[in-house]
Design an enzyme around this catalytic site. Structure first.
Site, PDB file in Angstrom:
ATOM      1  N   GLU A   8      30.322 -19.886  71.994  1.00 23.22           N
ATOM      2  CA  GLU A   8      29.891 -18.636  71.377  1.00 23.22           C
ATOM      3  C   GLU A   8      31.089 -17.707  71.283  1.00 23.22           C
ATOM      4  OE1 GLU A   8      26.626 -15.021  71.379  1.00 23.22           O
ATOM      5  OE2 GLU A   8      26.952 -16.105  73.260  1.00 23.22           O
TER       6      GLU A   8
ATOM      7  N   ASP B 183      31.686  -7.931  64.782  1.00 22.00           N
ATOM      8  CA  ASP B 183      32.003  -6.554  64.405  1.00 22.00           C
ATOM      9  C   ASP B 183      32.499  -6.522  62.961  1.00 22.00           C
ATOM     10  OD1 ASP B 183      33.046  -3.935  64.165  1.00 22.00           O
ATOM     11  OD2 ASP B 183      33.511  -3.878  66.314  1.00 22.00           O
TER      12      ASP B 183
END
Length: 213
Positions: free
Chosen positions: A41, A116
């Site tokens: 991840e 982000d």
């Protein structure tokens, strides 16, 4: 950061991996002590996906990469309190980590959830998804392995899918092939939980690395 009290570093040490200063490929079997498949991840935040997945799939090794040290320690505390031994966490830039530390054809899946978007133009270079990052995902995935992407930003989703589409070995899966039940989707990240409660649109895609290419 929530109400989880951070455990002492000596108790977190089994979950923390220090990125070597000199680039070198990691040996997953040495890190985890077994030959189970590995899933990575990128940007695990507070660790909801890793904690839930490690509990649900003890026969899979999970490796998280996060730029922020505070989230590495926060998530390690959550793992330690649950005695989840099939997760390791590294602090660092995922783009460099995949390039320098992960062997080709060594991962079953890569998960990138709510990266982000770095809205300001001068910050766009900080986005994790670049052609180089997609190339590394393509390289480290095993044939048949999957790249899972989720974001709530439509513009960034278009950028990501265009970048990944340029990788001929990464085949987009139709929604019916993505094997995501409602229960599985529920626990992806804290961001997803919040956005779904707010009824915000969420965009997701899964790409599978072609076999025999």
């Amino acid at each position: 950061m929530g109400r989880v009290r951070r455990l002492p570093l000596e108790e977190l040490a089994p979950y923390l991996l220090t990125v070597p200063e000199t680039p070198g490929l990691l040996a997953w079997q040495e890190i985890f002590g077994n030959v189970n498949p590995v899933e990575i991840e990128v940007g695990f935040g507070k660790g909801l996906f890793l904690v839930t997945s490690a509990q649900a799939r003890p026969d899979v090794n999970f490796f998280g990469i996060e730029i922020a040290r505070k989230y590495q320690l926060f998530t390690a505390t959550r793992l330690a309190k649950r005695d989840l031994r099939n997760v390791r966490l590294a602090q660092g830039d995922a783009r460099e980590f995949l390039r320098d530390c992960v062997a080709a054809d060594s991962c079953q899946a890569i998960h990138v959830y709510f990266p982000d978007p770095w809205w300001k133009k001068r910050h766009l270079k900080r986005r994790v998804f670049t052609p180089e990052f997609a190339e590394q995902c393509d390289r480290v995935l095993k044939p048949g392995g999957c790249l899972h992407i989720v974001t709530d930003v439509a513009e960034y989703f278009e950028v990501i899918t265009a970048i990944v589409a340029a990788r001929s070995r990464l085949r987009p899966l139709a929604e019916r092939e993505m094997n995501l039940s409602v229960g599985e989707v529920d626990y992806l990240t804290n961001f997803e939980r919040k956005f779904r409660l707010q009824s915000r649109p969420i965009y997701r895609a899964t790409y599978q690395r072609a076999s025999g290419v």
